[in-house]
Design an enzyme around this catalytic site. Sequence first.
Site, mmCIF file in Angstrom:
data_model
loop_
_atom_site.group_PDB
_atom_site.id
_atom_site.type_symbol
_atom_site.label_atom_id
_atom_site.label_comp_id
_atom_site.label_asym_id
_atom_site.label_seq_id
_atom_site.Cartn_x
_atom_site.Cartn_y
_atom_site.Cartn_z
ATOM 1 N N ASP A 107 0.850 -1.191 0.000
ATOM 2 C CA ASP A 107 0.000 0.000 0.000
ATOM 3 C C ASP A 107 0.891 1.248 0.000
ATOM 4 O O ASP A 107 2.065 1.177 0.375
ATOM 5 C CB ASP A 107 -0.878 0.040 1.255
ATOM 6 C CG ASP A 107 -2.052 -0.946 1.185
ATOM 7 O OD1 ASP A 107 -2.307 -1.506 0.112
ATOM 8 O OD2 ASP A 107 -2.705 -1.138 2.223
ATOM 9 N N ARG A 158 -1.034 -0.407 -8.764
ATOM 10 C CA ARG A 158 -2.433 -0.049 -8.475
ATOM 11 C C ARG A 158 -2.557 1.470 -8.469
ATOM 12 O O ARG A 158 -1.906 2.142 -7.674
ATOM 13 C CB ARG A 158 -2.843 -0.596 -7.102
ATOM 14 C CG ARG A 158 -4.207 -0.114 -6.621
ATOM 15 C CD ARG A 158 -4.348 -0.203 -5.095
ATOM 16 N NE ARG A 158 -4.154 -1.535 -4.596
ATOM 17 C CZ ARG A 158 -3.690 -1.785 -3.356
ATOM 18 N NH1 ARG A 158 -3.378 -0.817 -2.521
ATOM 19 N NH2 ARG A 158 -3.517 -3.034 -2.951
HETATM 20 P P1 FAD Z 1 -14.356 8.728 -5.218
HETATM 21 O O1 FAD Z 1 -13.651 9.842 -5.916
HETATM 22 O O2 FAD Z 1 -14.380 8.713 -3.732
HETATM 23 O O3 FAD Z 1 -15.843 8.655 -5.732
HETATM 24 C C1 FAD Z 1 -16.125 8.716 -7.127
HETATM 25 C C2 FAD Z 1 -17.428 8.014 -7.421
HETATM 26 O O4 FAD Z 1 -17.313 6.605 -7.098
HETATM 27 C C3 FAD Z 1 -18.602 8.491 -6.593
HETATM 28 O O5 FAD Z 1 -19.170 9.662 -7.133
HETATM 29 C C4 FAD Z 1 -19.523 7.282 -6.686
HETATM 30 O O6 FAD Z 1 -20.159 7.233 -7.943
HETATM 31 C C5 FAD Z 1 -18.544 6.121 -6.604
HETATM 32 N N1 FAD Z 1 -18.374 5.712 -5.196
HETATM 33 C C6 FAD Z 1 -17.313 5.980 -4.412
HETATM 34 N N2 FAD Z 1 -17.503 5.446 -3.182
HETATM 35 C C7 FAD Z 1 -18.715 4.865 -3.196
HETATM 36 C C8 FAD Z 1 -19.496 4.170 -2.225
HETATM 37 N N3 FAD Z 1 -19.069 3.988 -0.965
HETATM 38 N N4 FAD Z 1 -20.688 3.677 -2.581
HETATM 39 C C9 FAD Z 1 -21.157 3.867 -3.844
HETATM 40 N N5 FAD Z 1 -20.467 4.528 -4.806
HETATM 41 C C10 FAD Z 1 -19.273 5.021 -4.483
HETATM 42 N N6 FAD Z 1 -5.334 5.116 -1.085
HETATM 43 C C11 FAD Z 1 -4.043 5.370 -0.764
HETATM 44 O O7 FAD Z 1 -3.659 6.520 -0.569
HETATM 45 N N7 FAD Z 1 -3.153 4.320 -0.632
HETATM 46 C C12 FAD Z 1 -3.499 3.027 -0.877
HETATM 47 O O8 FAD Z 1 -2.662 2.119 -0.761
HETATM 48 C C13 FAD Z 1 -4.836 2.759 -1.273
HETATM 49 N N8 FAD Z 1 -5.251 1.504 -1.574
HETATM 50 C C14 FAD Z 1 -6.503 1.312 -2.045
HETATM 51 C C15 FAD Z 1 -6.887 0.030 -2.469
HETATM 52 C C16 FAD Z 1 -8.125 -0.174 -3.055
HETATM 53 C C17 FAD Z 1 -8.503 -1.537 -3.525
HETATM 54 C C18 FAD Z 1 -9.037 0.931 -3.185
HETATM 55 C C19 FAD Z 1 -10.393 0.743 -3.819
HETATM 56 C C20 FAD Z 1 -8.696 2.169 -2.738
HETATM 57 C C21 FAD Z 1 -7.443 2.381 -2.146
HETATM 58 N N9 FAD Z 1 -7.063 3.647 -1.703
HETATM 59 C C22 FAD Z 1 -5.758 3.860 -1.344
HETATM 60 C C23 FAD Z 1 -8.070 4.726 -1.514
HETATM 61 C C24 FAD Z 1 -8.144 5.688 -2.679
HETATM 62 O O9 FAD Z 1 -6.995 6.495 -2.722
HETATM 63 C C25 FAD Z 1 -9.394 6.598 -2.593
HETATM 64 O O10 FAD Z 1 -9.290 7.388 -1.443
HETATM 65 C C26 FAD Z 1 -10.720 5.885 -2.526
HETATM 66 O O11 FAD Z 1 -10.736 4.738 -3.333
HETATM 67 C C27 FAD Z 1 -11.853 6.826 -2.989
HETATM 68 O O12 FAD Z 1 -11.694 7.171 -4.352
HETATM 69 P P2 FAD Z 1 -12.533 6.472 -5.530
HETATM 70 O O13 FAD Z 1 -11.696 6.482 -6.754
HETATM 71 O O14 FAD Z 1 -12.949 5.108 -5.090
HETATM 72 O O15 FAD Z 1 -13.837 7.303 -5.761
#
Ligand code: FAD
Length: 277
Positions: A107, A158
């Site tokens: 991560d 990732r």
């Molecule tokens: P967002 O910009 O939060 O949302 C965009 C759209 O996605 C929303 O408008 C909606 O349509 C949809 N959406 C988002 N959340 C939801 C929900 N709960 N329910 C329904 N629809 C939703 N971050 C790090 O800094 N370091 C890491 O190592 C790291 N590892 C990760 C590993 C995985 C598998 C994932 C999925 C995320 C990880 N993250 C990590 C977190 C990442 O950086 C984001 O903060 C987080 O994923 C939110 O961004 P997003 O792209 O999912 O969508």
Amino acid sequence: MIPPIASKFVAGESPAEALEHTRHLNDRNVKAILNLLGEHYHERGPADEDAEAYVRLLEDIDTAEAEACISVKPSQVGLDVETTVFRENMERITDAAAKKDVFVWIDMEDHETTDATLDTFEELTRKHEGGVGVCIQANLKRTEEDLKRLADLPGKVRLVKGAYDEPESIALKEKEEVNAAYREYLEFMFEEFDGGIAVGSHDPAMIEYAKELHEEHGTDFEIQMLMGVREDAQYELAEEYEVYQYVPYGGKWLSYFYRRIMERKENLLFAVRAILS
Ligand code: FAD
């Protein structure tokens, strides 16, 4: 036992519960990324203990014949103690994983850890010929350069938007800017990488764009989402694409659960409803 209210986002306290959850995912063609909850240890003891717990988990994954990999936070295995502790523990974990043929993700935490994380990733992914992956954050301004470095390495990357509140001098702060950067980096990865692209996002627009780029360039990719978030979409996407669910487990579930419910009002409503029922 974790309370039912938290079990939407956390698989349980024990590796057995995490593997039970994995079995259900595997039945629906979704693979698991297992993460033992824990971070920011300032002493070597707990960092070594969690590294050891990951080594035992690798045995359990192998015994269960589960479709699962693991994901480790640098500060969980010693980065806040000393870079060498992190490096030693990651080497111990990746050596054990290579023997069991299990993939290891690293991560990414806040910007002060990026160099040490990428350096350790580079060393280990060369040693284990691509059995290691690293997370990279679209909100950091340095990411364009980091991706050029990563394009020449084996292993997987990732791409996420970035979960840490970083200073404006080094990070994009507006949602639209981060989304634009995410698209731009996806383009770069589909053009320049030989595969190993992981789209770590719940955002339907980013996933749709990745699908388009896959059609255009033919480069392999996988989609990764968190346990408890858009699970119906995960199962639907898994009918056509490689999908992984990030599955946290362990005794330190409270702060993770708190983060999940605070980041989105729907999650908060879910929690309130669960308490009332
Ligand atoms: P967002 O910009 O939060 O949302 C965009 C759209 O996605 C929303 O408008 C909606 O349509 C949809 N959406 C988002 N959340 C939801 C929900 N709960 N329910 C329904 N629809 C939703 N971050 C790090 O800094 N370091 C890491 O190592 C790291 N590892 C990760 C590993 C995985 C598998 C994932 C999925 C995320 C990880 N993250 C990590 C977190 C990442 O950086 C984001 O903060 C987080 O994923 C939110 O961004 P997003 O792209 O999912 O969508």
